[in-house]
Design an enzyme around this catalytic site. Sequence first.
Site, PDB file in Angstrom:
ATOM      1  CE  LYS A  56      -1.165  -5.258   0.867  1.00 31.58           C
ATOM      2  NZ  LYS A  56      -1.622  -4.687   2.063  1.00 31.58           N
ATOM      3  CE1 TYR A  75      -2.514   0.167   3.402  1.00 33.58           C
ATOM      4  CE2 TYR A  75      -1.511   2.346   3.715  1.00 33.58           C
ATOM      5  CZ  TYR A  75      -1.473   1.098   3.509  1.00 33.58           C
ATOM      6  OH  TYR A  75      -0.281   0.628   3.262  1.00 33.58           O
ATOM      7  CB  VAL A 100       3.631   0.166   6.731  1.00 31.36           C
ATOM      8  CG1 VAL A 100       2.160   0.240   6.725  1.00 31.36           C
ATOM      9  CG2 VAL A 100       4.110  -1.447   6.502  1.00 31.36           C
ATOM     10  CB  SER A 153       0.633  -1.973   1.078  1.00 36.95           C
ATOM     11  OG  SER A 153       0.036  -2.824   2.044  1.00 36.95           O
ATOM     12  CE1 TYR A 168       0.658  -9.054   1.555  1.00 36.20           C
ATOM     13  CE2 TYR A 168       1.018  -9.709   3.640  1.00 36.20           C
ATOM     14  CZ  TYR A 168       0.649  -8.752   2.644  1.00 36.20           C
ATOM     15  OH  TYR A 168       0.298  -7.456   3.035  1.00 36.20           O
TER      16      TYR A 168
HETATM   17  N1  GLU Z   1       3.705  -6.482   5.158  1.00 38.58           N
HETATM   18  C1  GLU Z   1       2.794  -5.219   5.285  1.00 38.58           C
HETATM   19  C2  GLU Z   1       1.458  -6.180   6.134  1.00 38.58           C
HETATM   20  O1  GLU Z   1       0.783  -6.945   5.595  1.00 38.58           O
HETATM   21  C3  GLU Z   1       2.078  -4.485   4.320  1.00 38.58           C
HETATM   22  C4  GLU Z   1       1.379  -3.423   5.168  1.00 38.58           C
HETATM   23  C5  GLU Z   1       1.325  -2.423   4.152  1.00 38.58           C
HETATM   24  O2  GLU Z   1       2.276  -1.600   3.617  1.00 38.58           O
HETATM   25  O3  GLU Z   1       0.151  -1.658   4.259  1.00 38.58           O
HETATM   26  O4  GLU Z   1       1.240  -5.920   7.340  1.00 38.58           O
END
Ligand code: GLU
Length: 610
Positions: free
Chosen positions: A69, A243, A261, A66, A191
């Site tokens: 992002k 988050y 994550v 993430s 993604y």
């Molecule tokens: N590729 C992961 C997902 O979309 C990223 C999640 C994350 O790092 O929060 O579940």
Amino acid sequence: MIRSSPILNCINYIHERYSNISNGQVATYIPELAKANPDFFGICITTPDGQTYEVGESQHSFTIQSISKPFVYGLALADHGVDKVMSKVGVEPTGEAFNSIIFDEVYNRPYNPMVNAGAIATTALIKGNGYEQRFKRILTMFEEFAGRSLSIDEEVFQSEKSTGHRNRAIAYLELNAGMLEGNLDEHLDLYFRQCSILVTAKDLAIMAATLANNGINPITQQKVVNPKEVRAILSVMASCGMYDFSGEWMYRIGLPAKSGVGGGIIAVLPGQFGIGTFSPPLDERGNSVRGIKVCEELSQQFKFHLFDSHPVSQTCVSRTYTGAMVSSKRQRRVFQRDFLDQESEKILVYELKGDLYFATLEKLTRQLQNHQPTPQFIILDGHRVGNVNSSAITLLSEIKEWCLNQEIILFLTGFEDKIKVSLQANDWQNEMFINNVDAALEWCENHLLSEGNQQNITVTDQLLLEDMDIFKAFTTEEMAAITPLFTEVFYQPDDFIVCEGEEAKRLFLLAKGRATVSLKLPQSEERKRLTTYIPGIAFGELALFDIDISQRTADIMADTEVVCYVLEFARLKTLLNTHPEVYIKLLQTFGKSLVNTIKRATLEIRSLSV
Ligand code: GLU
């Protein structure tokens, strides 16, 4: 690599302190992630000037997840601009988990680009001709942020691609609601692939430091992203980056941040540093347990919280004086000096220091407006100024308008070229910038002299001995006694009239042309100009009173053809015998002129302490 420093000691200590924490679980919902070693723990800090401090497994690769992002969000903004991106993805925190299936139904868009729903919609916006080209753009952007080439963890990619049903479901819902356009499978592959880019804590620190450095990579110096995108990226990181812990994170740590994550966290203190941490065990919200501890500890120890003890704005004025306290280094005739002593109060100099921003310039504006009496000239000297932000540029322009309305002539001196360029974009004319205060003072003095009809008498004619300032109060009889002692000496341009170190045996009265006093700078061919003499004034007279050490302390060279009336000190003795009263008057007059010079110097020194 730095091996010892107070900063390194500090992160070593923090690393040691938290390496034994056993809380948290390595992410398992992407099967391949479950293989991560929970003991790995790396911390890295990079400054905007490229200094890196790292400890532990700071160079171990893991998937960015993430943390990709906010960066992809910046790329989408660069591709489409704010309005289009905002119509597709909002910027409101959800308070929900990263993979929650909720949408902003009022605006028919995901809430923000930091949750999966928003991130998938953001990735869908990335321009390019087909999957390969679009991914190449994303990867290149990350490589520019990290300052090195990066690769993909194909296993993690395949693992997420084949098990990411929830993300697939989110994307289908978005397609159904018209939030997504184009090839859904391609968007999802992009993604998943962006999440599988391999980075280290050190890469993350450099990426974060690039954000801290207004988008310029501190290692490669490449401009990776525009400052307006940096602002957008940091804003969403600050409000939604951690988050459903984002609010508490901001409250406790107070830095824009993003976690993934894979166990990584980045945090940014704009203008100061970027942090990258790596430790796979996550808490129930998906944030690295040790990563949070590291950032919390650093923030508390060093007061990094954005809202921690803000320095209350200081003044940006280091010194104020008028032209009557400090005159230009240009030599003046006595009548001009007398005139300027009266008039140069109208020249007001503000020597500025430090950073110019809204609060410091607002104070300056008030000071200028309250100055009594209203000056005719204002010189703002910026040679000690640091950063000038855009609100300071706006306020400087307001000061310029105010001066215009008050009929005050304004000059800026010593400002860096880049500030000049920003001001010129705000309608500042080139003539308002002068290299240094001395030149600006000279301009203002000349202006006052010409207003008062006190200009130099034409310099092409040779002055007579009796026209010299020093003889203003001498009678014809006295002059008759003095004149025979002087010899007329001619110099060509670049001739040395006086050489540094030579014995001082005579004084000079400049009758025609210009001569410059300069010092040879040590270990260089260059000379520093101290002053320029004009016709009507005397030089070399100091030695008259200097009985012991009579060596010249600087060179004096002819700039043009020069004519001087020269008096050998030895010949003065004749005057002492024949006309002792004239001799005394001559010494007194020279003495008086030196006293005036010292008085002016004292005034100038006093202005230093105002
Ligand atoms: N590729 C992961 C997902 O979309 C990223 C999640 C994350 O790092 O929060 O579940």
